[in-house]
Design an enzyme around this catalytic site. Structure first.
Site, PDB file in Angstrom:
ATOM      1  N   HIS A 100       0.865  -1.178   0.000  1.00 59.51           N
ATOM      2  CA  HIS A 100       0.000   0.000   0.000  1.00 59.51           C
ATOM      3  C   HIS A 100       0.904   1.231   0.000  1.00 59.51           C
ATOM      4  O   HIS A 100       2.031   1.185   0.509  1.00 59.51           O
ATOM      5  CB  HIS A 100      -0.857   0.083   1.259  1.00 59.51           C
ATOM      6  CG  HIS A 100      -1.807  -1.040   1.482  1.00 59.51           C
ATOM      7  ND1 HIS A 100      -1.429  -2.221   2.077  1.00 59.51           N
ATOM      8  CD2 HIS A 100      -3.131  -1.151   1.229  1.00 59.51           C
ATOM      9  CE1 HIS A 100      -2.479  -3.023   2.174  1.00 59.51           C
ATOM     10  NE2 HIS A 100      -3.523  -2.403   1.660  1.00 59.51           N
ATOM     11  N   ASP A 103       2.243   2.065   3.378  1.00 55.75           N
ATOM     12  CA  ASP A 103       3.174   1.083   3.938  1.00 55.75           C
ATOM     13  C   ASP A 103       4.604   1.549   3.724  1.00 55.75           C
ATOM     14  O   ASP A 103       5.455   1.390   4.598  1.00 55.75           O
ATOM     15  CB  ASP A 103       3.046  -0.278   3.255  1.00 55.75           C
ATOM     16  CG  ASP A 103       1.702  -0.933   3.435  1.00 55.75           C
ATOM     17  OD1 ASP A 103       1.026  -0.630   4.435  1.00 55.75           O
ATOM     18  OD2 ASP A 103       1.329  -1.746   2.573  1.00 55.75           O
ATOM     19  N   GLU A 231     -10.721  -6.511  -4.536  1.00 59.10           N
ATOM     20  CA  GLU A 231     -10.561  -7.589  -3.558  1.00 59.10           C
ATOM     21  C   GLU A 231     -11.833  -7.742  -2.739  1.00 59.10           C
ATOM     22  O   GLU A 231     -12.146  -6.889  -1.913  1.00 59.10           O
ATOM     23  CB  GLU A 231      -9.370  -7.303  -2.646  1.00 59.10           C
ATOM     24  CG  GLU A 231      -9.112  -8.414  -1.651  1.00 59.10           C
ATOM     25  CD  GLU A 231      -7.771  -8.271  -0.960  1.00 59.10           C
ATOM     26  OE1 GLU A 231      -7.699  -8.556   0.235  1.00 59.10           O
ATOM     27  OE2 GLU A 231      -6.791  -7.877  -1.639  1.00 59.10           O
ATOM     28  N   GLU A 267      -8.996 -13.310  -1.617  1.00 62.38           N
ATOM     29  CA  GLU A 267      -8.286 -13.678  -0.395  1.00 62.38           C
ATOM     30  C   GLU A 267      -8.988 -14.852   0.278  1.00 62.38           C
ATOM     31  O   GLU A 267     -10.208 -14.834   0.476  1.00 62.38           O
ATOM     32  CB  GLU A 267      -8.204 -12.504   0.569  1.00 62.38           C
ATOM     33  CG  GLU A 267      -7.505 -12.868   1.871  1.00 62.38           C
ATOM     34  CD  GLU A 267      -7.254 -11.694   2.783  1.00 62.38           C
ATOM     35  OE1 GLU A 267      -7.373 -11.871   4.007  1.00 62.38           O
ATOM     36  OE2 GLU A 267      -6.952 -10.590   2.273  1.00 62.38           O
ATOM     37  N   HIS A 270     -11.016 -13.968   3.405  1.00 61.34           N
ATOM     38  CA  HIS A 270     -12.239 -13.237   3.068  1.00 61.34           C
ATOM     39  C   HIS A 270     -13.309 -14.196   2.552  1.00 61.34           C
ATOM     40  O   HIS A 270     -14.501 -14.010   2.818  1.00 61.34           O
ATOM     41  CB  HIS A 270     -11.950 -12.171   2.016  1.00 61.34           C
ATOM     42  CG  HIS A 270     -11.057 -11.076   2.493  1.00 61.34           C
ATOM     43  ND1 HIS A 270     -10.659 -10.035   1.676  1.00 61.34           N
ATOM     44  CD2 HIS A 270     -10.467 -10.840   3.696  1.00 61.34           C
ATOM     45  CE1 HIS A 270      -9.873  -9.220   2.358  1.00 61.34           C
ATOM     46  NE2 HIS A 270      -9.743  -9.693   3.581  1.00 61.34           N
ATOM     47  N   ASP A 295      -4.737 -13.604  -2.759  1.00 59.21           N
ATOM     48  CA  ASP A 295      -4.085 -13.328  -1.483  1.00 59.21           C
ATOM     49  C   ASP A 295      -4.137 -14.620  -0.684  1.00 59.21           C
ATOM     50  O   ASP A 295      -5.207 -15.030  -0.207  1.00 59.21           O
ATOM     51  CB  ASP A 295      -4.797 -12.205  -0.722  1.00 59.21           C
ATOM     52  CG  ASP A 295      -4.240 -10.837  -1.058  1.00 59.21           C
ATOM     53  OD1 ASP A 295      -3.399 -10.742  -1.974  1.00 59.21           O
ATOM     54  OD2 ASP A 295      -4.646  -9.852  -0.421  1.00 59.21           O
ATOM     55  N   ASP A 306     -10.778 -11.710  10.575  1.00 67.68           N
ATOM     56  CA  ASP A 306      -9.749 -11.925   9.561  1.00 67.68           C
ATOM     57  C   ASP A 306      -8.395 -12.110  10.252  1.00 67.68           C
ATOM     58  O   ASP A 306      -7.735 -11.130  10.591  1.00 67.68           O
ATOM     59  CB  ASP A 306      -9.738 -10.691   8.640  1.00 67.68           C
ATOM     60  CG  ASP A 306      -9.034 -10.929   7.338  1.00 67.68           C
ATOM     61  OD1 ASP A 306      -8.529 -12.033   7.142  1.00 67.68           O
ATOM     62  OD2 ASP A 306      -8.996  -9.997   6.519  1.00 67.68           O
ATOM     63  N   ASP A 308      -5.645 -13.744   9.055  1.00 69.63           N
ATOM     64  CA  ASP A 308      -4.507 -13.624   8.124  1.00 69.63           C
ATOM     65  C   ASP A 308      -3.336 -14.531   8.497  1.00 69.63           C
ATOM     66  O   ASP A 308      -2.190 -14.093   8.546  1.00 69.63           O
ATOM     67  CB  ASP A 308      -4.027 -12.166   8.056  1.00 69.63           C
ATOM     68  CG  ASP A 308      -4.992 -11.265   7.333  1.00 69.63           C
ATOM     69  OD1 ASP A 308      -5.610 -11.715   6.367  1.00 69.63           O
ATOM     70  OD2 ASP A 308      -5.147 -10.097   7.748  1.00 69.63           O
ATOM     71  N   ASP A 338      -0.695 -12.569   1.902  1.00 68.49           N
ATOM     72  CA  ASP A 338      -1.306 -11.563   2.776  1.00 68.49           C
ATOM     73  C   ASP A 338      -1.467 -12.219   4.152  1.00 68.49           C
ATOM     74  O   ASP A 338      -2.570 -12.479   4.622  1.00 68.49           O
ATOM     75  CB  ASP A 338      -2.659 -11.137   2.201  1.00 68.49           C
ATOM     76  CG  ASP A 338      -3.285  -9.986   2.979  1.00 68.49           C
ATOM     77  OD1 ASP A 338      -2.629  -9.474   3.910  1.00 68.49           O
ATOM     78  OD2 ASP A 338      -4.423  -9.617   2.683  1.00 68.49           O
TER      79      ASP A 338
END
Length: 438
Positions: A100, A103, A231, A267, A270, A295, A306, A308, A338
């Site tokens: 991003h 980031d 996404e 993802e 998700h 992802d 989430d 991850d 991700d």
């Protein structure tokens, strides 16, 4: 000085290796179905979870003490973070990364500062890419963390917030173009609602549609050759998001005439939050012609948010990779991790452990999926199951030679009495397991 002095480059040592920092299955240049593993998988490490997240959660402060996260001048720390990131990518032996805008660069206190900081960091990223050979799988803009986005970005009731989001996406798209990124991702982290009592659903969808049209227009204006990706995510942090799942995104794209312009970045975590399997979401996107990228992660079935976590199920990833191979493989997309280490995984080396294991899982899944494609028992049974639709009567129905009345009369006149046929689900599950656990 190196940020990971105790880690050498991760190498393939084979299934017999006992080293926790060696690949047992990921042999980057091994040829599978005519292509090296690395080209099939197109794996990427993400900037945000790996180098930005401090190990915090909603109940506690950050637990990590990463050397690139210490207090100091924001730009100096961002430059150090980039050095740490590319040292990590190189030692890991991964070919791509994702980011991003905020980031890689400090956001600052104004759009002017944001633009200047980001432009400087793009210079550094470009140099690191040239020196390392690492490529950008995709870039994106963080239009969800700043308090101005509390009520969404493109769907915000304030047009000035919409404009600020446009400024970030404009900058991130241009940066992705300059860094030769393969895709640009749009994640609507807060494009949804928390209550319908203050929400105009029709207006917000129209705002989102207008924003996406502007993004497509800018893609062509700057000559970006990669894919634009949305996404999907059902909720969290909002109660409901407008990009709930792949099918919902497709409906949105059709509404605004964008189904040929934008694909999906799916993802795993998700998908499960939306009540689907990861396999389902990929197969659905493929069937709709909007599959773009992945992802790769997983959720915890006992947690409703989430998490991850790094993917660790060869069974799940084999079925996903089978669908991707059947669809012709990735175009511009790939598998981006991700994923983040757990809050108690405090050491920098834990970042390597998470990625090494996940890369081995994808490599093993690729080999298993390739074997399924080469001896495609699933497809053969599907062909048998739907064979009637390839016969003259089935073709006539599909081609419009019957209307409802004439088809009903055909059924009555011929006293049709078809019998149910076994779907053989259990047999097929056994077939899949024989490929996976061979």
């Amino acid at each position: 000085m190196p940020y990971f002095p105790d880690v050498d480059r991760i190498r393939y040592e084979g299934p017999a290796s006992d080293s926790p920092l060696a690949f047992r299955h990921y042999d980057a240049d091994k040829i599978i179905l005519g292509k090296p593993m690395r080209e099939h998988l197109r794996m990427a490490a993400c900037y945000w979870h790996t180098f930005v997240w401090p190990g915090s959660d909603v109940f506690g402060a950050g637990t990590f003490k990463r050397p690139w996260q210490h207090a100091g001048d924001p730009m100096e720390m961002a430059i150090g973070k980039a050095e740490a990131a590319f040292e990590f990518f190189t030692k890991l032996g991964i070919d791509n990364y994702c980011f991003h805008d905020t980031d890689v660069a400090p956001e600052g206190h104004s759009l002017k500062e944001y633009r200047n900081h980001f432009a400087q960091m793009v210079d550094h990223l470009e140099r690191h890419q040239e020196e390392s050979g690492i490529k950008l799988l995709w870039g994106t803009a963080n239009c969800f963390s700043n308090p101005r986005f509390a009520a969404g970005a493109a769907s915000n009731p304030d047009p000035e917030v919409f404009a600020c989001a446009a400024a970030q996406v404009f900058s991130a798209m241009n940066a992705t173009q300059r860094l030769k990124g393969s895709n640009y991702v749009l994640w609507g982290g807060r494009e949804g609602y928390e209550t319908l009592l203050n929400t105009d659903l029709k207006r917000e969808r129209e705002q989102l549609g207008r924003f996406m049209r502007m993004v497509v227009e800018h893609k062509y204006k700057i000559g970006f050759k990669g894919d634009l990706l949305i996404e999907p995510k059902p909720q969290e942090p909002t109660k409901h998001q407008y990009d709930y799942d792949s099918a919902t995104v497709f409906g949105f794209l059709q509404q605004f005439g964008l189904e040929k312009e934008i694909k999906v970045n799916i993802e795993a975590n998700h998908a499960t939050l939306a009540g689907h399997s990861f396999h389902h979401e990929v197969a659905t996107a493929v069937s709709l012609g909007i599959f773009g990228s992945i992802d790769a992660n997983r959720g915890d079935p006992q947690n409703g948010w989430d998490t991850d976590q790094f993917p660790n199920s060869v069974e799940e990833m084999t079925l996903v990779t089978y669908e991707i191979l059947k669809a012709g493989g990735f175009g511009n997309g790939g598998f981006n991790f991700d994923s983040k280490v757990r809050r108690q995984s405090l050491d920098e080396v834990d970042l390597f452990h998470g990625h090494v294991g996940a890369m081995d899982v994808l490599a093993l899944s690729l080999e298993r999926a390739a074997a399924m494609v080469q001896n495609d028992q699933l497809q053969r049974l599907k062909d048998q199951r739907y064979a009637g639709w390839q016969q003259p009567f089935g073709q006539a129905v599909l081609e419009g030679e019957f209307n409802l009345q004439s088809l009903a009369e055909h059924a009555f006149a011929n006293e049709l009495n078809p019998q149910a046929v076994s779907g053989r689900q259990e047999m097929l599950e056994n077939v899949v397991n024989r490929f996976i656990y061979r």
